[in-house]
Structures are given as C-alpha cells and as structure tokens.
Write a protein that holds these residues in place. Structure first.
Motif, PDB file in Angstrom:
ATOM      1  N   TRP A  89      -0.154   0.293  -3.107  1.00 13.22           N
ATOM      2  CA  TRP A  89      -0.813  -0.988  -2.876  1.00 13.22           C
ATOM      3  C   TRP A  89      -1.714  -0.882  -1.655  1.00 13.22           C
ATOM      4  O   TRP A  89      -1.320  -0.310  -0.628  1.00 13.22           O
ATOM      5  CB  TRP A  89       0.232  -2.086  -2.659  1.00 13.22           C
ATOM      6  CG  TRP A  89       1.001  -2.409  -3.897  1.00 13.22           C
ATOM      7  CD1 TRP A  89       2.020  -1.678  -4.447  1.00 13.22           C
ATOM      8  CD2 TRP A  89       0.822  -3.537  -4.738  1.00 13.22           C
ATOM      9  NE1 TRP A  89       2.485  -2.297  -5.582  1.00 13.22           N
ATOM     10  CE2 TRP A  89       1.768  -3.446  -5.784  1.00 13.22           C
ATOM     11  CE3 TRP A  89      -0.039  -4.629  -4.716  1.00 13.22           C
ATOM     12  CZ2 TRP A  89       1.866  -4.388  -6.785  1.00 13.22           C
ATOM     13  CZ3 TRP A  89       0.066  -5.577  -5.708  1.00 13.22           C
ATOM     14  CH2 TRP A  89       1.008  -5.457  -6.726  1.00 13.22           C
ATOM     15  N   PRO A  90      -2.912  -1.441  -1.709  1.00 11.95           N
ATOM     16  CA  PRO A  90      -3.853  -1.346  -0.587  1.00 11.95           C
ATOM     17  C   PRO A  90      -3.401  -2.042   0.698  1.00 11.95           C
ATOM     18  O   PRO A  90      -3.766  -1.613   1.785  1.00 11.95           O
ATOM     19  CB  PRO A  90      -5.127  -2.007  -1.125  1.00 11.95           C
ATOM     20  CG  PRO A  90      -4.991  -1.941  -2.602  1.00 11.95           C
ATOM     21  CD  PRO A  90      -3.531  -2.031  -2.888  1.00 11.95           C
ATOM     22  N   ARG A 131      -2.816  -6.288  -3.673  1.00  8.35           N
ATOM     23  CA  ARG A 131      -3.878  -5.434  -4.214  1.00  8.35           C
ATOM     24  C   ARG A 131      -5.207  -6.161  -4.022  1.00  8.35           C
ATOM     25  O   ARG A 131      -5.517  -7.102  -4.736  1.00  8.35           O
ATOM     26  CB  ARG A 131      -3.631  -5.114  -5.683  1.00  8.35           C
ATOM     27  CG  ARG A 131      -4.650  -4.124  -6.225  1.00  8.35           C
ATOM     28  CD  ARG A 131      -4.192  -3.422  -7.496  1.00  8.35           C
ATOM     29  NE  ARG A 131      -3.171  -2.421  -7.161  1.00  8.35           N
ATOM     30  CZ  ARG A 131      -1.935  -2.406  -7.662  1.00  8.35           C
ATOM     31  NH1 ARG A 131      -1.547  -3.310  -8.519  1.00  8.35           N
ATOM     32  NH2 ARG A 131      -1.073  -1.472  -7.301  1.00  8.35           N
ATOM     33  N   PRO A 134     -11.305  -2.722  -1.212  1.00  8.77           N
ATOM     34  CA  PRO A 134     -11.557  -2.223   0.139  1.00  8.77           C
ATOM     35  C   PRO A 134     -12.424  -3.218   0.918  1.00  8.77           C
ATOM     36  O   PRO A 134     -13.321  -3.845   0.362  1.00  8.77           O
ATOM     37  CB  PRO A 134     -12.313  -0.908  -0.105  1.00  8.77           C
ATOM     38  CG  PRO A 134     -11.866  -0.472  -1.465  1.00  8.77           C
ATOM     39  CD  PRO A 134     -11.684  -1.754  -2.242  1.00  8.77           C
ATOM     40  N   VAL A 154      -8.905  -2.441   4.843  1.00  8.71           N
ATOM     41  CA  VAL A 154      -8.374  -1.717   3.695  1.00  8.71           C
ATOM     42  C   VAL A 154      -9.432  -0.690   3.291  1.00  8.71           C
ATOM     43  O   VAL A 154     -10.541  -1.061   2.913  1.00  8.71           O
ATOM     44  CB  VAL A 154      -8.061  -2.685   2.530  1.00  8.71           C
ATOM     45  CG1 VAL A 154      -7.607  -1.913   1.304  1.00  8.71           C
ATOM     46  CG2 VAL A 154      -7.015  -3.706   2.953  1.00  8.71           C
ATOM     47  N   SER A 156     -10.853   2.656   1.018  1.00  8.66           N
ATOM     48  CA  SER A 156     -10.859   2.961  -0.417  1.00  8.66           C
ATOM     49  C   SER A 156      -9.848   4.035  -0.786  1.00  8.66           C
ATOM     50  O   SER A 156      -9.478   4.172  -1.939  1.00  8.66           O
ATOM     51  CB  SER A 156     -12.250   3.387  -0.864  1.00  8.66           C
ATOM     52  OG  SER A 156     -12.652   4.532  -0.135  1.00  8.66           O
ATOM     53  N   SER A 159      -3.939   2.839   2.459  1.00  9.88           N
ATOM     54  CA  SER A 159      -3.398   1.488   2.453  1.00  9.88           C
ATOM     55  C   SER A 159      -3.255   1.007   3.902  1.00  9.88           C
ATOM     56  O   SER A 159      -2.937   1.774   4.790  1.00  9.88           O
ATOM     57  CB  SER A 159      -2.063   1.433   1.728  1.00  9.88           C
ATOM     58  OG  SER A 159      -1.118   2.282   2.327  1.00  9.88           O
TER      59      SER A 159
END
Length: 166
Positions: A89-90, A131, A134, A154, A156, A159
C-alpha cells in the motif's frame, strides 16, 4: 491470605490477561475479547471484528472515490495481516497513545497538494492502509478532541508512513 482460602483462577481471566499483554493495552475503543481457546478478536474464526468479513484476517477493503483503504488491527491476526500488507500500500498510518496503547476511532482526512479532499473517514483501529496515487498529501487526524497533521510524500516506487501519537 485468609485461612482455608485458596486463590481463584479463571481461564477467562488468564486469557484476557494474555491478550492484554500481547497487545500492550487493556480496554478503550479497541477493547479486546478472547474466547476460551485464546483466540483474540478479528480472528479467522471470528470474522465479524472490525470489518473482517473475508476470513483472511485482513479487514474489508473500502473505496471512497478513487481511493481504496482498509483500517483495523484490533485483533492479533488483523494486526498481523495489516502489518504484513503495508509494503503493498502506498500510504500506511498508525495511531497510538504516548503510553504505546493503540487508538481506534480516529477521524482521518487526507487532502492533496491542491487542498482537494481525497479521503474523509474514521479508522476502525490503530492501522490504516491507503491506496493513493503518487504525490504530496496532508493527513489530518483527530482523536479525543485533539487534532494532528502530517505532510507525506507518496513516491511511485515505495510507500509512505506516518505515525500519530496522542
């Protein structure tokens, strides 16, 4: 000790104590319950805890606009599932008190770099995975009348994580 008395031992009491020690806290919004087998809330056998309806320990993923998120961590298996999924998850958020006790029912509002609302919800437990695309975000949280804000970026390929302590 009183003559002819004996200490009272309770399996339920011992199980609760073990659950309390395992989580580092007792009670509060994220109160723990344990059954006679020692299974603590959110287990795969008890899939009603904090939205865990899929039987994997992972709470149900929710959607708000373009953003997916999941929150919980009240039970041991739920905590493990969320912590294990963090890298997928970012954005990962954690909520605790200064004493280390976990915090639930945290209002979470995330805005993008232009101030547009991305997420507005309440976390069901001490962990929230989000989620998002970026970018740079402001995370505003509120618990027990105390507001906190953190700016996260965030990327790319990774996380971002933010912890909030009350």
């Amino acid at each position: 000790m009183v003559p002819n008395s004996r200490p009272v031992h309770s399996t339920a009491c011992a199980t609760f104590l073990a659950a309390t020690l395992a989580f580092g806290y007792a009670g509060g919004a994220a109160a723990q319950q344990a059954d006679a087998s020692g299974t603590v809330g959110g287990s795969t056998a008890d899939n009603t805890s904090a939205g865990n309806t899929n039987g994997t320990g992972m709470p149900q993923v929710q959607q708000q606009g373009d953003v997916s998120f999941v929150s919980g961590g009240v039970g041991l298996d739920e905590s493990r599932a969320l912590l294990g999924a963090q890298s997928d998850w970012p954005l990962s958020l954690r909520f605790t008190q200064r004493s280390g006790e976990y915090v639930a029912d945290v209002r979470v509002q995330i805005t993008d770099s232009h101030g547009a609302s991305v997420l507005d919800t309440t976390s069901r437990g001490p962990y929230m995975l989000v989620r998002v695309r970026p970018g740079r975000y402001n995370v505003h949280v509120s618990h027990a009348g105390v507001d906190k804000t953190s700016t996260v970026t965030v990327s790319s390929n990774g996380s971002a994580r933010a912890s909030f302590v009350w």
